[in-house]
Design a protein around this motif. Structure first.
Motif, PDB file in Angstrom:
ATOM      1  N   ILE A  88       0.853  -1.176   0.000  1.00  0.00           N
ATOM      2  CA  ILE A  88       0.000   0.000   0.000  1.00  0.00           C
ATOM      3  C   ILE A  88       0.895   1.235   0.000  1.00  0.00           C
ATOM      4  CG2 ILE A  88      -1.846  -1.212   1.230  1.00  0.00           C
ATOM      5  CD1 ILE A  88      -1.021   0.351   3.740  1.00  0.00           C
ATOM      6  N   TYR A  89       0.298   2.393  -0.260  1.00  0.00           N
ATOM      7  CA  TYR A  89       1.082   3.619  -0.369  1.00  0.00           C
ATOM      8  C   TYR A  89       0.481   4.707   0.515  1.00  0.00           C
ATOM      9  CZ  TYR A  89       3.184   1.347  -4.400  1.00  0.00           C
ATOM     10  OH  TYR A  89       3.839   0.454  -5.217  1.00  0.00           O
ATOM     11  N   THR A  90       1.357   5.448   1.168  1.00  0.00           N
ATOM     12  CA  THR A  90       0.907   6.586   1.957  1.00  0.00           C
ATOM     13  C   THR A  90       0.518   7.723   1.021  1.00  0.00           C
ATOM     14  OG1 THR A  90       3.110   7.590   2.121  1.00  0.00           O
ATOM     15  CG2 THR A  90       2.524   5.914   3.771  1.00  0.00           C
ATOM     16  N   GLN A  91      -0.040   8.789   1.582  1.00  0.00           N
ATOM     17  CA  GLN A  91      -0.415   9.943   0.768  1.00  0.00           C
ATOM     18  C   GLN A  91       0.799  10.569   0.092  1.00  0.00           C
ATOM     19  OE1 GLN A  91      -2.581  12.617   3.331  1.00  0.00           O
ATOM     20  NE2 GLN A  91      -4.506  11.492   3.083  1.00  0.00           N
ATOM     21  N   GLN A  92       1.976  10.390   0.708  1.00  0.00           N
ATOM     22  CA  GLN A  92       3.206  10.925   0.129  1.00  0.00           C
ATOM     23  C   GLN A  92       3.814   9.984  -0.902  1.00  0.00           C
ATOM     24  OE1 GLN A  92       2.637  10.770   3.515  1.00  0.00           O
ATOM     25  NE2 GLN A  92       1.946  12.899   3.559  1.00  0.00           N
ATOM     26  N   GLY A  93       3.193   8.814  -1.111  1.00  0.00           N
ATOM     27  CA  GLY A  93       3.691   7.868  -2.099  1.00  0.00           C
ATOM     28  C   GLY A  93       4.670   6.853  -1.552  1.00  0.00           C
ATOM     29  N   GLN A  94       4.873   6.816  -0.225  1.00  0.00           N
ATOM     30  CA  GLN A  94       5.801   5.853   0.360  1.00  0.00           C
ATOM     31  C   GLN A  94       5.144   4.474   0.432  1.00  0.00           C
ATOM     32  OE1 GLN A  94       6.771   6.436   4.499  1.00  0.00           O
ATOM     33  NE2 GLN A  94       8.798   5.515   4.267  1.00  0.00           N
TER      34      GLN A  94
END
Length: 256
Positions: A88-94
């Motif tokens: 999965i990805y955080t809002q920052q794309g991590q």
């Protein structure tokens, strides 16, 4: 240790046996179709890296063979198709690796040319960047390197770039960012950017014939629940445990 897969030619698989706080690293060459455009090549590399990441995560974090109960759960999970990490990805794309039983693990992926690199650790504070050796234009040199650094060799410039980008990834921060403001301590293998409120990280560098790869992660002393002796700070990436089918050297200083 290499995983049996059609994607796994020329694999560098990095294993550290001292505990799950230390990162694991794998570097692989993608298998490409005979005639492919540059756009198709990038797409194939990304797709293979994505497939390999999930497979490798399941392999790295599989329960110990000494844990019979965990092994039993694993067998059941495999039969029911539940034993699998999802990205999965955080809002920052991590990216983060999530498993229904094991929880969250840190993961970072990078690709350059026909090569890709994957790193994982128990902690989410992890970043990796792989750079195939290349020249930098004047704008990139002004933005990424200090005046002193701009006079260095191409391999070292690529290493500097890789360390700084891996550092940003370990904070869940991406480009654009004024890379030259990130400070690298080559002797202590530490990198920081206090002006941007980004905490210090350890880093390791791996050099191959065609690329350099940097990995950034938290120093052990940042884990307050662990009672590590002072002499064990910080953890070092030990190249003697590196199993590889491609020439690779671990270096950390300006003499690289």
């Amino acid at each position: 240790m290499a995983i049996n897969s059609e994607d796994n030619r020329h694999i560098t698989s990095r294993w550290l046996s001292a505990g799950t706080d230390e990162p694991r690293l794998m570097i692989a060459q993608a298998c490409l179709d005979g005639c492919t455009t540059m756009a198709d090549m990038r797409s194939q590399v990304r797709q293979q890296a994505r497939r390999q990441t999930k497979q490798w995560l399941n392999h790295v974090w599989s329960p110990s063979s000494s844990d019979l109960a965990a092994q039993t759960r694993t067998i059941v999970a495999q039969k029911t198709k539940c034993f699998e990490f999802n990205i999965i990805y955080t809002q920052q794309g991590q990216p983060l690796a999530v498993h229904p039983d094991f929880g969250v693990r840190g993961v970072s992926v990078s690709h350059s040319g026909i090569w890709y690199a994957i790193a994982t650790a128990a902690r989410q504070t992890l970043g990796i960047d792989l750079q195939c050796y290349r020249h930098f234009g004047s704008s990139a040199r002004q933005w990424a390197f200090t005046a002193e650094e701009r006079t260095q060799s191409i391999p070292l410039l690529c290493a500097i770039w890789a360390v700084r980008e891996a550092f940003l990834k370990s904070h869940g921060v991406g480009l654009p960012h004024l890379l030259q403001t990130i400070d690298i301590d080559w002797q202590q293998q530490r990198v920081s950017n206090l002006s941007a409120n980004l905490d210090e990280r350890m880093f390791g560098l791996f050099y191959g014939l065609y690329w350099v790869c940097a990995i950034c992660y938290c120093p052990t002393k940042d884990y307050p629940e662990k009672n590590y002796p002072e002499e064990n700070y910080p953890p070092r990436l030990d190249v003697t445990t590196l199993s590889t089918s491609v020439p690779v050297t671990m270096l950390s200083g300006r003499s690289a």
